[in-house]
Design a protein around this motif. Sequence first.
Motif, PDB file in Angstrom:
ATOM      1  N   ALA A  96      49.836  22.193  30.173  1.00  0.00           N
ATOM      2  CA  ALA A  96      48.757  23.123  30.495  1.00  0.00           C
ATOM      3  C   ALA A  96      48.087  22.696  31.793  1.00  0.00           C
ATOM      4  CB  ALA A  96      47.725  23.176  29.369  1.00  0.00           C
ATOM      5  N   TRP A  97      47.408  23.648  32.417  1.00  0.00           N
ATOM      6  CA  TRP A  97      46.549  23.387  33.565  1.00  0.00           C
ATOM      7  C   TRP A  97      45.131  23.098  33.073  1.00  0.00           C
ATOM      8  CZ3 TRP A  97      48.832  23.943  38.437  1.00  0.00           C
ATOM      9  CH2 TRP A  97      50.027  24.672  38.488  1.00  0.00           C
ATOM     10  N   VAL A  98      44.373  22.310  33.849  1.00  0.00           N
ATOM     11  CA  VAL A  98      42.941  22.148  33.625  1.00  0.00           C
ATOM     12  C   VAL A  98      42.258  22.258  34.978  1.00  0.00           C
ATOM     13  CG1 VAL A  98      41.080  20.628  32.878  1.00  0.00           C
ATOM     14  CG2 VAL A  98      43.214  20.717  31.564  1.00  0.00           C
ATOM     15  N   MET A  99      41.236  23.112  35.056  1.00  0.00           N
ATOM     16  CA  MET A  99      40.495  23.294  36.308  1.00  0.00           C
ATOM     17  C   MET A  99      39.194  24.005  35.999  1.00  0.00           C
ATOM     18  SD  MET A  99      42.816  26.370  37.962  1.00  0.00           S
ATOM     19  CE  MET A  99      44.378  25.612  37.457  1.00  0.00           C
ATOM     20  N   ARG A 100      38.324  24.073  37.000  1.00  0.00           N
ATOM     21  CA  ARG A 100      37.094  24.842  36.862  1.00  0.00           C
ATOM     22  C   ARG A 100      37.407  26.335  36.823  1.00  0.00           C
ATOM     23  NH1 ARG A 100      31.731  22.713  39.390  1.00  0.00           N
ATOM     24  NH2 ARG A 100      31.905  20.483  39.002  1.00  0.00           N
ATOM     25  N   PRO A 101      36.573  27.132  36.147  1.00  0.00           N
ATOM     26  CA  PRO A 101      36.764  28.578  36.201  1.00  0.00           C
ATOM     27  C   PRO A 101      36.764  29.111  37.626  1.00  0.00           C
ATOM     28  CG  PRO A 101      35.190  28.017  34.481  1.00  0.00           C
ATOM     29  CD  PRO A 101      35.480  26.749  35.231  1.00  0.00           C
ATOM     30  N   SER A 102      35.910  28.547  38.494  1.00  0.00           N
ATOM     31  CA  SER A 102      35.844  29.023  39.881  1.00  0.00           C
ATOM     32  C   SER A 102      37.136  28.724  40.635  1.00  0.00           C
ATOM     33  CB  SER A 102      34.659  28.378  40.603  1.00  0.00           C
ATOM     34  OG  SER A 102      34.744  26.963  40.551  1.00  0.00           O
ATOM     35  N   THR A 103      37.778  27.596  40.320  1.00  0.00           N
ATOM     36  CA  THR A 103      39.047  27.260  40.972  1.00  0.00           C
ATOM     37  C   THR A 103      40.135  28.243  40.548  1.00  0.00           C
ATOM     38  OG1 THR A 103      38.428  24.921  40.992  1.00  0.00           O
ATOM     39  CG2 THR A 103      40.749  25.439  41.338  1.00  0.00           C
ATOM     40  N   PHE A 104      40.194  28.530  39.250  1.00  0.00           N
ATOM     41  CA  PHE A 104      41.180  29.499  38.774  1.00  0.00           C
ATOM     42  C   PHE A 104      40.909  30.880  39.360  1.00  0.00           C
ATOM     43  CE2 PHE A 104      42.769  32.337  35.245  1.00  0.00           C
ATOM     44  CZ  PHE A 104      44.111  32.165  35.550  1.00  0.00           C
ATOM     45  N   GLY A 105      39.638  31.240  39.464  1.00  0.00           N
ATOM     46  CA  GLY A 105      39.290  32.519  40.079  1.00  0.00           C
ATOM     47  C   GLY A 105      39.770  32.617  41.515  1.00  0.00           C
ATOM     48  N   ALA A 106      39.637  31.521  42.274  1.00  0.00           N
ATOM     49  CA  ALA A 106      40.101  31.526  43.660  1.00  0.00           C
ATOM     50  C   ALA A 106      41.616  31.672  43.736  1.00  0.00           C
ATOM     51  CB  ALA A 106      39.653  30.247  44.363  1.00  0.00           C
ATOM     52  N   ILE A 107      42.327  31.018  42.820  1.00  0.00           N
ATOM     53  CA  ILE A 107      43.789  31.110  42.815  1.00  0.00           C
ATOM     54  C   ILE A 107      44.229  32.541  42.496  1.00  0.00           C
ATOM     55  CG2 ILE A 107      45.868  30.382  41.581  1.00  0.00           C
ATOM     56  CD1 ILE A 107      44.603  27.613  41.320  1.00  0.00           C
ATOM     57  N   THR A 108      43.562  33.180  41.532  1.00  0.00           N
ATOM     58  CA  THR A 108      43.980  34.524  41.142  1.00  0.00           C
ATOM     59  C   THR A 108      43.704  35.555  42.237  1.00  0.00           C
ATOM     60  OG1 THR A 108      41.861  35.024  40.065  1.00  0.00           O
ATOM     61  CG2 THR A 108      43.604  34.047  38.704  1.00  0.00           C
ATOM     62  N   GLN A 109      42.889  35.222  43.223  1.00  0.00           N
ATOM     63  CA  GLN A 109      42.590  36.148  44.310  1.00  0.00           C
ATOM     64  C   GLN A 109      43.571  36.026  45.481  1.00  0.00           C
ATOM     65  OE1 GLN A 109      38.234  36.711  45.200  1.00  0.00           O
ATOM     66  NE2 GLN A 109      38.026  35.104  43.654  1.00  0.00           N
ATOM     67  N   LEU A 110      44.459  35.043  45.429  1.00  0.00           N
ATOM     68  CA  LEU A 110      45.444  34.910  46.497  1.00  0.00           C
ATOM     69  C   LEU A 110      46.373  36.124  46.486  1.00  0.00           C
ATOM     70  CD1 LEU A 110      46.380  31.132  46.094  1.00  0.00           C
ATOM     71  CD2 LEU A 110      44.884  32.151  47.823  1.00  0.00           C
ATOM     72  N   LYS A 111      46.635  36.707  47.647  1.00  0.00           N
ATOM     73  CA  LYS A 111      47.460  37.908  47.676  1.00  0.00           C
ATOM     74  C   LYS A 111      48.148  38.073  49.018  1.00  0.00           C
ATOM     75  CE  LYS A 111      43.406  40.749  48.820  1.00  0.00           C
ATOM     76  NZ  LYS A 111      42.562  41.887  48.382  1.00  0.00           N
ATOM     77  N   GLY A 112      49.271  38.770  48.961  1.00  0.00           N
ATOM     78  CA  GLY A 112      49.935  39.250  50.152  1.00  0.00           C
ATOM     79  C   GLY A 112      49.710  40.749  50.160  1.00  0.00           C
ATOM     80  N   ASP A 113      50.737  41.517  49.776  1.00  0.00           N
ATOM     81  CA  ASP A 113      50.525  42.947  49.553  1.00  0.00           C
ATOM     82  C   ASP A 113      49.810  43.189  48.233  1.00  0.00           C
ATOM     83  OD1 ASP A 113      51.809  43.551  51.915  1.00  0.00           O
ATOM     84  OD2 ASP A 113      53.771  43.627  50.954  1.00  0.00           O
ATOM     85  N   ALA A 114      49.921  42.252  47.330  1.00  0.00           N
ATOM     86  CA  ALA A 114      49.240  42.345  46.035  1.00  0.00           C
ATOM     87  C   ALA A 114      48.854  40.940  45.609  1.00  0.00           C
ATOM     88  CB  ALA A 114      50.168  42.978  44.996  1.00  0.00           C
ATOM     89  N   ARG A 115      47.984  40.846  44.630  1.00  0.00           N
ATOM     90  CA  ARG A 115      47.611  39.522  44.129  1.00  0.00           C
ATOM     91  C   ARG A 115      48.832  38.834  43.536  1.00  0.00           C
ATOM     92  NH1 ARG A 115      41.439  39.731  41.711  1.00  0.00           N
ATOM     93  NH2 ARG A 115      40.503  40.566  43.618  1.00  0.00           N
ATOM     94  N   GLN A 116      48.941  37.532  43.788  1.00  0.00           N
ATOM     95  CA  GLN A 116      50.155  36.819  43.431  1.00  0.00           C
ATOM     96  C   GLN A 116      50.095  36.169  42.049  1.00  0.00           C
ATOM     97  OE1 GLN A 116      52.728  37.032  45.414  1.00  0.00           O
ATOM     98  NE2 GLN A 116      51.678  38.054  47.089  1.00  0.00           N
ATOM     99  N   TYR A 117      48.905  35.753  41.608  1.00  0.00           N
ATOM    100  CA  TYR A 117      48.812  34.972  40.381  1.00  0.00           C
ATOM    101  C   TYR A 117      48.039  35.680  39.266  1.00  0.00           C
ATOM    102  CZ  TYR A 117      50.440  31.227  43.401  1.00  0.00           C
ATOM    103  OH  TYR A 117      51.171  30.468  44.271  1.00  0.00           O
TER     104      TYR A 117
END
Length: 233
Positions: A124-145
């Motif tokens: 499993a991953w462990v991280m802050r909610p804000s860190t996961f939120g930043a990762i889920t916002q990564l995108k090219g033409d669409a969000r990647q994660y």
Amino acid sequence: VPVKVLIDHHQDPEDFAATNEQSDAHDVAYERDAGVTNLKAFTLAKKTRKIDLTEELMEDNDIDLMAYISDRMGRQIAGTHNAMLLTEVAANGTAFDTFASATAIAFGEPENMAYYMDDGGSIAWVMRPSTFGAITQLKGDARQYAETPAGSFARSLLGYEVLYSNKAAATAASAKDVYFGNWYYVGYREAPELRMIVDPYSVDGLVVLKYSFRAVYGVLQAGAIGYGVHPSA
């Protein structure tokens, strides 16, 4: 008193050997295991908290004060365990990836951590909610994660569960803000589980609640658990 725990240094599980049926000559031998083991010291660390209550407060309050204190202590104990766990993994786990940026995680960098690990039920991953939120916002033409369309979002990353802890560092220079791996290979010892003493005698007019426990976490196999770290600049 230090306690030593037996640990297995194999990086991957080994399969049993195929063995023929024994013949009359008794010439079929079982394959001998070649596991490499060692001992790791588990020395308990003592953690304490004290609460001073006046006799009048204990007698006169019309709220469920003790239930509030019990809930508060439970949350603090859980936070202490989270901090101890991540501190141990940060100190003795493996640096799976050094991110390119001191202040952000880029597209493609979580894969460097996830694909370092073989599959297993305790990964499993462990991280802050804000860190996961930043990762889920990564995108090219669409969000990647982040799962799309909106409404199908799940707390997972690259097929592995994401667990939140604010004891993980926030994204910053030199920070270890993302943890990943097989948490089965982090050992834990606690004794006693929790000691709570009500002391109405040591200070006049006060009732002192004393909470304590002793615990220790230890990485048993460094290659099985680790983190992503940001450069200093």
